[in-house]
Design a protein around this motif. Structure first.
Motif, PDB file in Angstrom:
ATOM      1  N   ILE A   8      49.301-115.542 -15.296  1.00 25.48           N
ATOM      2  CA  ILE A   8      49.339-116.843 -16.093  1.00 25.48           C
ATOM      3  C   ILE A   8      49.718-117.865 -15.345  1.00 25.48           C
ATOM      4  N   VAL A   9      51.065-118.185 -13.762  1.00 23.13           N
ATOM      5  CA  VAL A   9      51.788-118.304 -12.936  1.00 23.13           C
ATOM      6  C   VAL A   9      50.197-119.047 -12.222  1.00 23.13           C
ATOM      7  N   THR A  10      50.019-117.503 -11.856  1.00 23.83           N
ATOM      8  CA  THR A  10      49.155-117.999 -10.138  1.00 23.83           C
ATOM      9  C   THR A  10      47.639-118.608 -11.308  1.00 23.83           C
ATOM     10  N   GLN A  11      47.065-118.199 -11.738  1.00 24.64           N
ATOM     11  CA  GLN A  11      45.564-119.605 -12.617  1.00 24.64           C
ATOM     12  C   GLN A  11      46.304-120.699 -12.921  1.00 24.64           C
ATOM     13  N   GLN A  12      47.143-121.013 -13.044  1.00 20.50           N
ATOM     14  CA  GLN A  12      47.823-122.167 -13.577  1.00 20.50           C
ATOM     15  C   GLN A  12      49.168-122.798 -12.841  1.00 20.50           C
ATOM     16  N   ASN A  14      49.038-124.638  -9.844  1.00 24.54           N
ATOM     17  CA  ASN A  14      48.826-125.365  -9.338  1.00 24.54           C
ATOM     18  C   ASN A  14      48.301-127.253 -10.569  1.00 24.54           C
ATOM     19  N   ARG A  15      48.177-127.053 -11.665  1.00 23.43           N
ATOM     20  CA  ARG A  15      47.393-127.583 -12.272  1.00 23.43           C
ATOM     21  C   ARG A  15      48.482-128.789 -12.850  1.00 23.43           C
ATOM     22  N   GLN A  16      48.242-129.664 -12.495  1.00 27.04           N
ATOM     23  CA  GLN A  16      48.495-131.017 -13.450  1.00 27.04           C
ATOM     24  C   GLN A  16      48.380-130.918 -14.804  1.00 27.04           C
ATOM     25  N   PHE A  17      49.944-131.509 -14.560  1.00 26.78           N
ATOM     26  CA  PHE A  17      50.420-131.985 -16.174  1.00 26.78           C
ATOM     27  C   PHE A  17      49.167-133.147 -17.451  1.00 26.78           C
ATOM     28  N   CYS A  24      53.419-128.672 -22.292  1.00 28.04           N
ATOM     29  CA  CYS A  24      54.442-127.666 -22.460  1.00 28.04           C
ATOM     30  C   CYS A  24      54.188-126.805 -23.470  1.00 28.04           C
ATOM     31  N   THR A  25      53.163-126.543 -24.196  1.00 30.65           N
ATOM     32  CA  THR A  25      52.656-125.576 -25.331  1.00 30.65           C
ATOM     33  C   THR A  25      51.095-124.855 -24.486  1.00 30.65           C
ATOM     34  N   THR A  26      50.682-124.977 -23.183  1.00 34.52           N
ATOM     35  CA  THR A  26      49.799-124.964 -22.975  1.00 34.52           C
ATOM     36  C   THR A  26      49.841-122.969 -22.559  1.00 34.52           C
ATOM     37  N   VAL A 111      56.459-125.931 -18.697  1.00 30.67           N
ATOM     38  CA  VAL A 111      55.171-127.271 -17.989  1.00 30.67           C
ATOM     39  C   VAL A 111      55.924-128.709 -18.152  1.00 30.67           C
ATOM     40  N   THR A 112      56.249-129.434 -17.359  1.00 27.50           N
ATOM     41  CA  THR A 112      56.874-130.872 -17.707  1.00 27.50           C
ATOM     42  C   THR A 112      55.793-131.210 -17.035  1.00 27.50           C
ATOM     43  N   GLU A 113      56.522-132.972 -17.579  1.00 25.43           N
ATOM     44  CA  GLU A 113      55.441-133.623 -17.193  1.00 25.43           C
ATOM     45  C   GLU A 113      55.609-134.400 -15.239  1.00 25.43           C
ATOM     46  N   ALA A 114      56.598-134.752 -15.475  1.00 19.66           N
ATOM     47  CA  ALA A 114      57.101-135.226 -13.901  1.00 19.66           C
ATOM     48  C   ALA A 114      56.468-133.479 -12.707  1.00 19.66           C
ATOM     49  N   ASP A 115      56.703-132.178 -13.042  1.00 22.92           N
ATOM     50  CA  ASP A 115      56.322-131.038 -12.072  1.00 22.92           C
ATOM     51  C   ASP A 115      54.855-130.473 -12.308  1.00 22.92           C
ATOM     52  N   GLY A 116      54.371-130.164 -13.657  1.00 26.91           N
ATOM     53  CA  GLY A 116      54.064-129.600 -13.734  1.00 26.91           C
ATOM     54  C   GLY A 116      54.751-128.156 -14.203  1.00 26.91           C
ATOM     55  N   MET A 117      53.510-127.017 -14.204  1.00 28.40           N
ATOM     56  CA  MET A 117      54.830-125.624 -14.437  1.00 28.40           C
ATOM     57  C   MET A 117      55.949-125.138 -12.921  1.00 28.40           C
TER      58      MET A 117
END
Length: 138
Positions: A8-12, A14-17, A24-26, A111-117
């Motif tokens: 989950i960490v490696t696949q997501q 770099n995704r943007q919020f 936060c639920t994804t 996951v936060t709006e400001a920073d993504g994961m």
């Protein structure tokens, strides 16, 4: 469980919020899908911006949705990788805020709006309202 959360960490990482797409639920929904072997489409795309997310949270309890899954309640301090932190706190401008995170070693994946994961040290997060260990499918 370590491999599931690592994936989950490696696949997501770099995704943007994006509200309703990657918020936060994804990561928790992805974790639940991997653990239970179920498609949880009913928990996706429930809002499209901050206001609709807050409206949804006022009307629904994210914790109630999580409690529908077979699980074990975990005592704070005994969590391990893959456990879900449910955090609820009061906000001055609104009734309360609900969020979740996944334990990953001694960190909490959120996951936060400001920073993504992000991966926060568990000791900095404080006591969650609930910690759930979802039962894995056999």
């Amino acid at each position: 469980m370590d491999k599931i959360v690592y994936d989950i960490v490696t696949q997501q990482i770099n995704r943007q919020f994006e509200w309703g797409e990657f918020d936060c639920t994804t990561p928790v929904v992805v974790l639940l899908e991997k653990i239970t072997g179920s498609c949880l489409g009913e928990y996706k795309n429930l809002w499209h911006d901050q206001q609709s997310a807050m409206d949804y949270m006022r009307a629904h309890s994210y914790l109630d949705a999580l409690l529908k899954f077979p699980h074990t309640d975990i005592e704070w301090g005994r969590e391990r990788t893959g456990d879900i932190f449910y955090i609820e706190y009061d906000l001055k401008h609104d009734k309360s805020h609900q969020t979740t995170g996944i334990v990953y070693g001694n960190r909490l994946l959120m996951v936060t709006e400001a920073d993504g994961m992000i991966l926060l040290p568990l000791r900095t997060v404080g006591e969650p309202k609930n910690i759930l260990r979802i039962d894995q499918c056999q």
